[in-house]
Design a protein around this motif. Structure first.
Motif, PDB file in Angstrom:
ATOM      1  N   TYR A 139      23.130 137.494  77.779  1.00  0.00           N
ATOM      2  CA  TYR A 139      22.822 137.766  76.378  1.00  0.00           C
ATOM      3  C   TYR A 139      23.729 137.038  75.409  1.00  0.00           C
ATOM      4  O   TYR A 139      23.343 136.766  74.281  1.00  0.00           O
ATOM      5  CB  TYR A 139      22.873 139.266  76.106  1.00  0.00           C
ATOM      6  N   LEU A 140      24.975 136.780  75.823  1.00  0.00           N
ATOM      7  CA  LEU A 140      25.926 136.260  74.853  1.00  0.00           C
ATOM      8  C   LEU A 140      26.104 134.756  74.931  1.00  0.00           C
ATOM      9  O   LEU A 140      26.532 134.132  73.973  1.00  0.00           O
ATOM     10  CB  LEU A 140      27.290 136.947  75.048  1.00  0.00           C
ATOM     11  N   ASN A 141      25.766 134.168  76.092  1.00  0.00           N
ATOM     12  CA  ASN A 141      25.982 132.732  76.220  1.00  0.00           C
ATOM     13  C   ASN A 141      24.792 131.938  75.710  1.00  0.00           C
ATOM     14  O   ASN A 141      23.680 132.449  75.615  1.00  0.00           O
ATOM     15  CB  ASN A 141      26.232 132.374  77.682  1.00  0.00           C
ATOM     16  N   GLY A 179      18.611 136.070  77.974  1.00  0.00           N
ATOM     17  CA  GLY A 179      18.086 136.993  76.967  1.00  0.00           C
ATOM     18  C   GLY A 179      17.177 136.310  75.969  1.00  0.00           C
ATOM     19  O   GLY A 179      16.203 136.904  75.507  1.00  0.00           O
ATOM     20  N   VAL A 209      25.608 140.586  82.406  1.00  0.00           N
ATOM     21  CA  VAL A 209      24.890 140.906  81.170  1.00  0.00           C
ATOM     22  C   VAL A 209      25.388 140.006  80.046  1.00  0.00           C
ATOM     23  O   VAL A 209      24.620 139.506  79.223  1.00  0.00           O
ATOM     24  CB  VAL A 209      25.084 142.392  80.805  1.00  0.00           C
ATOM     25  N   LYS A 210      26.706 139.808  80.044  1.00  0.00           N
ATOM     26  CA  LYS A 210      27.319 138.976  79.012  1.00  0.00           C
ATOM     27  C   LYS A 210      26.772 137.553  79.083  1.00  0.00           C
ATOM     28  O   LYS A 210      26.391 136.984  78.063  1.00  0.00           O
ATOM     29  CB  LYS A 210      28.834 138.976  79.250  1.00  0.00           C
TER      30      LYS A 210
END
Lengths: 510, 541
Positions: free
Chosen positions: A460-462, A390, A456-457
């Motif tokens: 975008y989150l890592n 992301g 998705v995680k």
């Protein structure tokens, strides 16, 4: 024999585009022997030439079909081997679009040694898929399915010359041949019961029982046909090859395997099983066949989606994950197939095809996104390879999110309507089994959300991984454009579902 | 007027796109976000001003009568069938959703303000998701088509997933994932239930193949009045549909054993996320029961729903309160208080009489205001102390007088002090439930006492007591103008609802009466919300 040949000749105009495609593909193979030599720059030019020829081979029939329709007769002969019916009219343009997208993907990883053979296989496969869509005869259908399978073996073999790819190819080849044998055996029972290889004739004779045929023979035919085609749609327990082959071969070839055999398998199942053996107007002697078939398919659906989803949860490789996800989606679509009756709104065939098209768009998109990015020295394989996409490659990450949410079936993506249609079909069938199956589908969709969401995680989150680079848009405009279009389609069909629904209108009603 | 609704729903989406275009300039992003959210608030006020309490074209026994409607075909599928399956983009508003819409737009403004300095990472994306979430929430409240409702309902998961997952606390990934999967599982089962309901109506009356909620409510009511075998059919069908709806909405509310995602998600979410999660998102569950379950499956609600929901609500009221009592983390305390307060709301709704439903609906607004404001305050304090533990607080009233004023005021409103908003909602809900099943109401009332207990002990350990000599306390600055602007409108609204509840109750009265009428043989007009002595007494002050 003469009658059979005559039925092929009768439909020569119907299959004219496919004949041309096969011709061009043959030409490509011939050219291949001359193009394989030369310097690097010459080989590069050869690759471009082959891509251009394949583009023509796939693009011109597409434009033709969309603009003028099939060149076949307006009123197809009922006993023709290939007919231009609603199913063919939907699948043929769709399969050409799928072929063009795969061409774009293959362009990204074009085989340097054998570009012509590589692309020729693609054209053969898509021509085969188009023929499957219009086949109205057991033999024609079988031959068309083989036209999809055989080039696939070559494609897998050419794709990568290492031990893993060899293993994948051999696995696929052996299981595929085995499944073809099942299918052929099943078809022979069907022909024996129906008295002809022509599907219209078989269907007609199943409506008027002659007393000569026992329903047991048809049950055997049904099980064998479903088993044979179950391999192509990767349904459990015929799915074992999928994860190994997806991981062993190249990304474009995996994309092809996730989509093309599935379309071929489901179209064949619609032709052979749904509209012939599960029909509502079967003769009283055969009436039990409908319930029997529905039960077989419902059981297969439950098994396929549950096993696919649970195993997908455990994967750490994106390719294996997508392989199991494709297994799970086959399970969802089998739910639609298990609901007989053309008069439901929407009916099983419509729900399956809607799902099939939407699934194809989003799966090709997912593989395309993975082609956009590259790990140092190797292509993307592990789930953790998309870490932090992301922030490092926003465009690829947005596309990935769209396709993952789409495969989950969340609004605002077309995947939502796909699941919605299946729910409606399963519920409106009125049988308790199907209604329970709808509930199982809902639970399965929630399980699936977990692993799609995980991607998705990661994206975008890592925290971003440093050694992942993107293929810049300037170097691959076709790839970026095609993936963008896939995403637009995945979102657009959600807002304007009528576009697709109206195409499916006449399906299964004739 | 329908276009105003549409504009209100789409405006935040447009703002979100603009915000993303301007991603390179955080200041422009912030101002765009605030202007957009203020514009949405203004539009919701326009809607409020044009809302007609007694709609002139309302029929005598109409279950639902949305105003400012906007209908457009979305999915139509009719080949080969006489009666097409028809899904509409059907927007509208009525007394039940009116105030929730205003609440949403108001809380988004506050959320934007409170994030002004708190969010510094990926600012544009943050505000974009916040505005997208606003679109989703407004969409749910304005949807009068089952599928449109469901689509917005499920769509809200995506922005909130990112809000919690990217800008949340230390366990954000786990919290975001659990929240997402938990609620998705329930809502997928609800989708099956909704489809089953539509197909059941169609099965009995092939002329009707619609997803329009008002039309379905009317049709089900007609069919329920039909012959005995029809009623028997509906008794079974409604039971299963109710179970399916319950799966989705009970998780969202959340009712007692399904609440485990909530404390986690609330605590890990960034302040703006918690505000919208507690203030509006939880209402999607109770609103779902109110909008769909109560009018569409009345028989199952009356037979299965009342005992099931009432027992779980009572357990939730007490359990949430006891959990809140033991917390040492301020945000967790507020999170558990939500479980408790939503219990009152559900008790009211499932009293199935005018008092209860009005009380429950009002309680949704009240809880949104008070808990939303409490989360704002926790966030503001966290920005100053970088801690939410009571150990690090104490004696703050002397250092932060304005903050202390708001915290006391909002806590009092949350614990239901007469004269503030919480009181009306809780009392009406309990009166309603008392009329139906006194036992639940009496036990539930115990929650009010516990509520006072944990909120007062929270005040004690944060604000009061001697000033403490902790380094972090030495340079505290009180709330600035921006923060006051985020809190003041909420506090004023709390006071207004507490002192003049009549206009609020009046706007929802026709809808509330119409739903209550489903459950009562006598005409709805016989039961007047305004005739309740408690309210009359309050207003005479």
């Amino acid at each position: 024999v003469e009658a059979a040949l005559q039925s092929v000749f009768d439909s020569a105009w119907t299959i004219a585009p496919e004949l041309v495609m096969v011709g061009i593909a043959t030409l490509l193979v011939l050219m291949g022997s001359y193009l394989a030599m030369g310097t690097a720059s010459e080989r590069h030019a050869a690759g471009r030439l082959c891509t251009f020829i394949s583009l023509i081979a796939l693009g011109v029939p597409l434009v033709w079909l969309v603009a003028w329709g099939s060149p076949g007769p307006a009123e197809p002969l009922a006993n023709a081997a290939f007919i231009d019916d609603p199913l063919a009219r939907i699948i043929q343009p769709a399969s050409l679009v799928v072929g063009l997208i795969i061409l774009v993907l293959m362009r990204q990883r074009l085989n340097e040694k054998y570009p012509a053979e590589h692309l020729a296989c693609l054209v053969f496969i898509i021509a085969g898929l188009n023929l499957v869509a219009s086949a109205n005869d057991l033999i024609a259908l079988f031959v068309s399915l083989e036209l999809v399978s055989i080039p696939t073996y070559i494609l897998l073999y050419l794709a990568r010359p290492d031990a893993r790819a060899m293993e994948a190819t051999v696995k696929y080849f052996l299981l595929s041949v085995f499944s073809s044998a099942f299918l052929l055996y099943g078809m022979s029972f069907l022909m024996g019961s129906g008295g002809s290889t022509n599907l219209a004739v078989v269907s007609e004779s199943l409506r008027q029982a002659t007393g000569m045929v026992s329903v047991g023979m048809l049950q055997v035919a049904l099980v064998l046909v479903v088993a044979g085609l179950g391999f192509r749609i990767a349904s459990v327990p015929f799915h074992f090859y999928a994860p190994d082959v997806f991981q062993g071969t190249t990304m474009p070839a995996a994309a092809l395997l996730a989509v093309v055999p599935k379309i071929a398998g489901f179209v064949a199942l619609l032709r052979l099983v749904w509209s012939v053996m599960l029909e509502s107007q079967l003769a009283p002697d055969f009436a039990s066949l409908g319930t029997y078939g529905a039960a077989v398919l419902a059981g297969l659906a439950l098994l396929t989606m549950t096993v696919g989803n649970v195993l997908a949860l455990l994967q750490t490789s994106i390719r294996r994950l997508l392989a199991y996800s494709s297994v799970a989606h086959a399970g969802y679509m089998l739910v639609g197939l298990a609901v007989p009756g053309a008069n439901l709104v929407p009916n099983g065939a419509q729900a399956v095809l809607f799902y099939l098209l939407v699934y194809s768009i989003m799966t090709l998109g997912a593989f395309g996104v993975l082609l956009m990015i590259k790990k140092q020295n190797r292509s993307i394989d592990l789930v953790s390879d998309v870490d932090g996409l992301g922030s490092t490659h926003p465009f690829a990450a947005v596309l990935l999110a769209v396709f993952m949410f789409g495969l989950t079936g969340l609004p605002p993506t077309a995947g939502f309507w796909g699941k919605f249609n299946l729910f409606v079909v399963a519920w409106s069938s009125g049988s308790l089994t199907m209604r329970l199956l709808a509930v199982c589908l809902a639970v399965n969709a929630a399980i699936a959300a977990w692993y799609y969401l995980r991607l998705v995680k990661y994206a975008y989150l890592n925290a971003p991984a440093n050694d992942v680079s993107a293929v810049p848009g300037r170097q691959a405009p076709a790839l970026y454009g095609a993936m963008g279009l896939c995403a637009v389609a995945a979102l657009g069909i959600f807002f304007f579902p009528n576009v697709l629904m109206s195409l499916l209108g006449g399906l299964g009603l004739g | 007027m329908g276009s105003v609704l549409l504009a209100m729903i789409l405006l935040p989406l447009v703002g979100a796109v603009f915000v993303l275009v301007m991603a390179k300039r955080p200041d422009v992003v912030r101002w765009t976000a605030i202007v957009t959210s203020l514009a949405a608030l203004a539009l919701s006020l326009v809607v409020l001003a044009n809302f007609q309490t007694t709609s002139p074209d309302r029929l005598a026994d109409e279950v639902m009568s949305p105003q400012m409607t906007l209908q457009a075909n979305w999915l139509e599928f009719n080949v080969g069938a006489e009666h097409p399956i028809k899904i509409e983009a059907y927007l509208g508003i009525d007394g039940l959703s009116l105030w929730l819409v205003v609440l949403t737009t108001l809380l988004v403004v506050s959320s934007v303000l409170v994030s002004w300095t708190a969010v510094t990472d990926r600012v544009a994306q943050f505000y974009a998701w916040l505005l997208v979430l606003e679109t989703g929430l407004l969409g749910v409240f304005c949807a009068f088509d089952l599928i449109l409702f469901y689509v917005f309902f499920e769509f809200t998961l995506i922005p909130l997933f990112f809000l919690i997952g990217i800008w949340g606390g230390s366990r954000r990934e786990y919290a975001a994932g659990k929240f997402f999967i938990y609620t998705l599982t329930g809502s997928l089962l609800s989708l099956v239930g909704l489809i089953a309901l539509v197909l059941a109506v169609n099965h009995n009356n092939p002329d009707v193949f619609t997803f329009s909620i008002p039309q379905l409510a009317q049709e089900i009511r007609t069919q329920m009045a039909g012959p005995e075998e029809m009623r028997a059919f509906w008794r079974i069908t409604q039971f299963w549909v109710f179970i399916a709806l319950f799966a989705g909405f009970a998780i969202k509310v959340p009712l007692f054993p399904f609440h485990t995602w909530l404390p986690l998600a609330h605590v890990e979410a960034p302040t703006a996320g918690s505000v919208l999660l507690a203030g509006v998102l939880l209402k999607l569950g109770s609103y779902g029961f109110l909008r769909l379950a109560l009018p569409l499956v009345p028989h199952a609600v009356a037979t299965v729903g009342v005992p099931l929901v009432a027992i779980l609500s009572v357990i939730g009221i007490l359990y949430g309160a006891f959990c809140a009592l033991t917390q040492t983390d301020m945000k967790k305390l507020v999170a558990y208080s939500s479980v408790s307060h939503l219990g009152f709301c559900m008790l009211g709704l499932f009293a199935l009489n005018a008092e209860g439903i009005a009380g429950g609906t009002l309680q949704m607004i009240n809880h949104g205001l008070s808990t939303g404001a409490l989360f704002l305050l926790v966030g503001m304090l966290y920005e100053r102390l970088h801690s939410r533990q009571f150990d690090d607080m104490g004696g703050l009233a002397g250092r932060l007088p304005i903050f202390a004023f708001f915290l006391v005021f909002i806590s009092l409103s949350s614990m239901g002090l007469p004269g503030l908003n919480g009181f009306i909602g809780e009392v009406l809900s309990l009166i309603g439930m008392f009329k139906l099943h006194p036992v639940y109401a009496v036990i539930g009332a115990g929650g009010i006492v516990l509520g006072a207990w944990y909120l007062l002990s929270m005040l004690q350990s944060t604000l009061f007591g001697p000033k403490r000599d902790i380094p972090a306390h030495h340079h505290l600055t009180d709330l600035n103008g921006r923060e006051v602007a985020a809190l003041a409108p909420i506090a004023i609204l709390c006071l207004v609802i507490g002192v003049f509840p009549r206009p609020f109750l009046n706007t929802m009265k026709p809808e509330v009466d119409a739903i209550a009428a489903i459950y009562q043989q006598q005409p709805a007009t016989a039961r007047n919300v305004m005739a309740i002595p408690a309210i009359a007494k309050l207003e005479s002050r």
